[in-house]
Design an enzyme around this catalytic site. Structure first.
Site, PDB file in Angstrom:
ATOM      1  N   SER A  28     -47.667   2.689 -46.977  1.00 38.17           N
ATOM      2  CA  SER A  28     -47.030   3.405 -45.864  1.00 38.17           C
ATOM      3  C   SER A  28     -47.646   3.006 -44.529  1.00 38.17           C
ATOM      4  O   SER A  28     -46.929   2.791 -43.534  1.00 38.17           O
ATOM      5  CB  SER A  28     -47.166   4.919 -46.063  1.00 38.17           C
ATOM      6  OG  SER A  28     -46.576   5.330 -47.275  1.00 38.17           O
ATOM      7  N   ASP A  29     -48.964   2.913 -44.481  1.00 34.75           N
ATOM      8  CA  ASP A  29     -49.643   2.493 -43.259  1.00 34.75           C
ATOM      9  C   ASP A  29     -49.258   1.062 -42.884  1.00 34.75           C
ATOM     10  O   ASP A  29     -48.997   0.758 -41.712  1.00 34.75           O
ATOM     11  CB  ASP A  29     -51.164   2.574 -43.433  1.00 34.75           C
ATOM     12  CG  ASP A  29     -51.640   3.991 -43.712  1.00 34.75           C
ATOM     13  OD1 ASP A  29     -51.176   4.908 -43.025  1.00 34.75           O
ATOM     14  OD2 ASP A  29     -52.471   4.163 -44.606  1.00 34.75           O
ATOM     15  N   LEU A  30     -49.231   0.191 -43.876  1.00 29.85           N
ATOM     16  CA  LEU A  30     -48.938  -1.218 -43.617  1.00 29.85           C
ATOM     17  C   LEU A  30     -47.504  -1.411 -43.139  1.00 29.85           C
ATOM     18  O   LEU A  30     -47.251  -2.128 -42.161  1.00 29.85           O
ATOM     19  CB  LEU A  30     -49.174  -2.040 -44.889  1.00 29.85           C
ATOM     20  CG  LEU A  30     -50.608  -2.051 -45.420  1.00 29.85           C
ATOM     21  CD1 LEU A  30     -50.670  -2.721 -46.782  1.00 29.85           C
ATOM     22  CD2 LEU A  30     -51.528  -2.769 -44.438  1.00 29.85           C
ATOM     23  N   GLY A  33     -47.004  -0.145 -39.645  1.00 31.16           N
ATOM     24  CA  GLY A  33     -47.618  -1.061 -38.691  1.00 31.16           C
ATOM     25  C   GLY A  33     -46.775  -2.294 -38.452  1.00 31.16           C
ATOM     26  O   GLY A  33     -46.624  -2.759 -37.315  1.00 31.16           O
TER      27      GLY A  33
END
Length: 261
Positions: A28-30, A33
């Site tokens: 999710s973070d990747l 981003g």
């Protein structure tokens, strides 16, 4: 992980009759981003042509929902809720992992031409005209039976042997590498995807390199994580053009409110 669950991503990940599973990395973070990177570059391109900036709004939940791809389309088209399917594709076959004698391999030969190559390579041309598997839709409906037939071959051969045969025949194939295997893979090394850097406290260490390659602007080598406040003076002096006295006064003022910079 919270967003993976909320977005529906985990409901599609895991074995068919097992529990919902998160992806290994912090996906999710990747993903958020990467979407933000695309949004920023698009906004900068727009500014160059229209001389106008704009506010960018990227939500992690939105990003992960967009990654559900055809699951969303299938839900709205059929009213059926897509569920986990292990390493199989939801709608096409063969498109999954298969058991080899010493591990597992990935075969994605759903198109008729690739499927015919696969059958010929494993010496099972009878599977091409078999009424259960003669069309993509029939293969999808009879995935269990098709997996058993292909596994008769793969289970008797090593990953290396299967790779040699299928790659030579032009059948879409892949290994399931461990982190150790892919980190030492000749292709990854040749692409400069393993970099070594030195951090002032931790010392030398290796990490993944930059996957973006440009002909005119070669990527700058990844820098180590900075220490707390390592670049404060350079930013205040260089970008904001503050004097040493102004910086000193600013740091003293901030020290009590945020515990130092």
């Amino acid at each position: 992980m919270v967003v993976q669950g909320m977005s529906g991503f985990m409901s599609l990940t895991g074995e068919q009759n097992g529990r919902p599973m998160k992806a290994g990395p912090s996906i999710s973070d990747l993903v958020a981003g990467i979407y933000t990177f695309g949004a920023i570059t698009t906004a900068l391109y727009y500014r160059e042509h229209n001389k106008t900036g704009q506010f960018i709004d990227v939500a992690m939940l939105d990003c992960m929902f967009s990654c559900l791809e055809n699951a969303v389309i299938n839900y709205f088209a059929t009213g059926q809720t897509p569920m986990r399917n292990g390493n199989r594709h939801q709608t096409i076959s063969p498109f999954q992992s298969f058991q080899a004698a010493d591990g597992e391999v990935i075969i994605t030969a759903s198109r008729d031409s690739a499927y015919a190559k696969l059958c010929k390579t494993i010496d099972r041309e009878d599977l091409i005209t078999d009424p259960r598997f003669s069309t993509p839709e029939k293969r999808r409906l009879n995935t269990d039976e098709l997996e058993k037939e292909i596994t008769i071959f793969t289970s008797k051969h090593s990953v290396d042997e299967i790779e040699s045969l299928l790659v030579t025949a032009g059948v879409p194939f892949g290994r399931i590498n461990t982190v150790a295997q892919i980190s030492n893979d000749p292709q990854i090394v040749a692409r400069g995807m393993v970099e070594e850097t030195v951090q002032s406290v931790a010392g030398p260490y290796k990490m993944a390199g930059n996957p973006l390659k440009f002909s005119e602007t070669p990527p700058i080598a990844n820098r180590p994580a900075p220490l707390l406040g390592e670049h404060t003076h350079a930013i205040l002096c260089g970008m904001l053009q503050m004097t040493d006295q102004e910086i000193n006064d600013f740091l003293i003022a901030q020290k009590g409110s945020i515990g130092g910079i």
